[in-house]
Write an enzyme that holds these catalytic residues in place. Structure first.
Site, PDB file in Angstrom:
ATOM      1  N   CYS A 160      50.613  25.406  13.804  1.00 38.79           N
ATOM      2  CA  CYS A 160      50.865  26.211  14.998  1.00 38.79           C
ATOM      3  C   CYS A 160      50.052  25.587  16.136  1.00 38.79           C
ATOM      4  O   CYS A 160      48.842  25.816  16.238  1.00 38.79           O
ATOM      5  CB  CYS A 160      50.451  27.665  14.764  1.00 38.79           C
ATOM      6  SG  CYS A 160      50.920  28.766  16.101  1.00 38.79           S
ATOM      7  N   CYS A 354      58.709  30.947  22.336  1.00 42.58           N
ATOM      8  CA  CYS A 354      57.265  31.043  22.536  1.00 42.58           C
ATOM      9  C   CYS A 354      56.940  31.178  24.010  1.00 42.58           C
ATOM     10  O   CYS A 354      57.542  30.497  24.855  1.00 42.58           O
ATOM     11  CB  CYS A 354      56.575  29.801  21.964  1.00 42.58           C
ATOM     12  SG  CYS A 354      54.763  29.848  22.080  1.00 42.58           S
TER      13      CYS A 354
END
Length: 424
Positions: A160, A354
């Site tokens: 991530c 995102c």
């Protein structure tokens, strides 16, 4: 009557509990088991690390929230999963039987992958938990009195990368506001093969845009970075070329460092025979169900998703909020169907969306689907992203307080991004 046990109480586990309770008849029992007794909104941790948020603003006590919804809660770590017997063993020896188990633990932060790393006896910080972020801020307050070089980035096997970029730009913004940015050289060190890869093979022009942002903010970077060890004030990095051969050795000095660690599956989950891949992530079918145990489901960072492509230094594929939300909804629908005598048929939407805050601006990306080639491959920057991230934090925390189960990404974020695309 069935007993559904949800293991983990984070961004996946808490919405799973609320949605499960809203979808299943009252006769079915739901219990959440978590190693900690509080919910934390993990995306806000980079703000905590520079003092823009405190612990109270991004955490909530779990027990009273679940009690209001008629959901059981046990604040104890799971030490063993006996999948054959449908039983969990907790830290104090207590056992919990289940009919269905939903694993939403998130990852094990495997600092041991790189000797000398991590906030627990090592020399690097993390923003993966609120406690880690607070630890950074404590040292940061001392650092501000006598600043020096900073290293930010991601270790091999991190999966991530967005929070690393976020934190680099948030720290840059905070230092500029304090008028001491000129005293703090910043180096971005990442296992990605290039800036903006993000574990996704890039999204839109993420490479060009993020390289431009790093240059505009006077940050140097090292990609294909295999961090091998950390000593006090020094990061040791072997930089590989695109073929995996050693290109250059680096010793990067720092006075403070925030490096996202390698991710693995949590020990109790990884130890279950045939449940996980070698890194401890749960192997699931199209319906979020274990391939080995038909009454175990899993969602979030703890599931096994293959990387989108092979990279010289190992990188993992991220599991973003929208993806986790759809995984949870699929699990709830599939368990409900099975309890009604039907078969599981709902699939999660493995798309990546995102919102990344950069301190006073931000970047948003949409990858539909996550693995190329894509129907939508979009990456945009603007102050609106910074404002959207703040609004998202407020909305999600209110959702947790109220115990609502409505899908945030499906209802709001996708619509907002659609509007932005139209006006741009």
């Amino acid at each position: 009557m069935a007993h559904i046990v949800i293991m983990g109480a984070g961004i996946g586990g808490m919405p799973a509990a609320y949605e499960m309770r809203a979808s299943l008849p009252a006769e079915h029992r739901i219990t959440v088991v978590s190693a900690v007794d509080y919910f934390q909104f993990t995306p806000s941790n980079p703000w905590v690390a520079v003092g823009w948020r405190d612990r109270e603003s991004i955490t909530l006590p779990i027990a009273p929230l679940l009690e209001k919804k008629g959901i059981g809660f046990i604040a104890k770590a799971v030490t063993t999963i006996d999948a054959a017997a449908n039983r969990l063993t907790l830290k104090d020896g207590e056992s919990v039987d289940y009919d269905y188990l939903v694993i939403t633990t998130g990852p094990k932060l495997f600092f041991d992958e790189v000797p000398g790393s991590g906030p627990h006896g090592g020399h690097t910080h993390s923003v993966c938990t609120v406690d880690h972020a607070l630890g950074f801020f404590k040292d940061y307050e001392e650092f501000l009195k006598n600043p020096g070089p900073v290293v930010i980035g991601a270790m091999p096997f991190a999966s991530c990368f967005g929070p690393a970029y976020e934190f680099a730009f948030i720290l840059d913004t905070d230092l500029r506001r304090r008028k001491i940015r000129h005293k703090v050289p910043i180096t971005f060190v990442t296992s990605e093969p290039y800036i903006g890869h993000l574990g996704l093979g890039g999204v839109g022009d993420s490479k060009g845009m993020l390289e431009s942002e790093l240059r505009a903010h006077d940050m140097k970077w090292i990609t294909n970075a295999k961090t091998t060890k950390v000593e006090a004030g020094k990061l040791f990095v072997t930089q590989l070329d695109d073929h995996g051969n050693v290109f250059k050795e680096h010793e990067v000095p720092f006075k403070m460092s925030m490096m996202l660690p390698a991710f693995k599956g949590v020990d109790a989950v990884a130890a279950v025979p045939n449940l996980c891949n070698p890194r401890g992530f749960v192997l699931i079918d199209d319906y979020q169900r274990s391939k080995a145990y038909k009454n175990i489901f899993s969602a979030g960072v703890c599931v096994a998703i293959p990387p989108v492509e092979a990279t010289p230094v190992p990188t993992g594929a991220p599991k973003t909020g929208y993806m986790i939300e759809t995984m949870i909804s699929a699990i709830v629908h599939n368990i409900a169907d099975e309890l009604n005598g039907s078969t599981a048929s709902t699939k999660g939407t493995w798309n990546a969306i995102c919102l990344a805050d950069f301190g006073d601006t931000g970047a948003a990306f949409v990858a539909l689907p996550q693995i190329p080639p894509r129907n939508v491959n979009w990456f945009k920057k603007g102050k609106w992203v910074h404002l959207a991230k703040i609004a998202f934090e407020k909305y999600f925390m209110r959702k947790m307080k109220n115990g609502t189960s409505e899908p945030i990404y499906e209802k709001y974020v996708l619509k907002a991004l659609g509007i932005v695309r139209l006006i741009r």
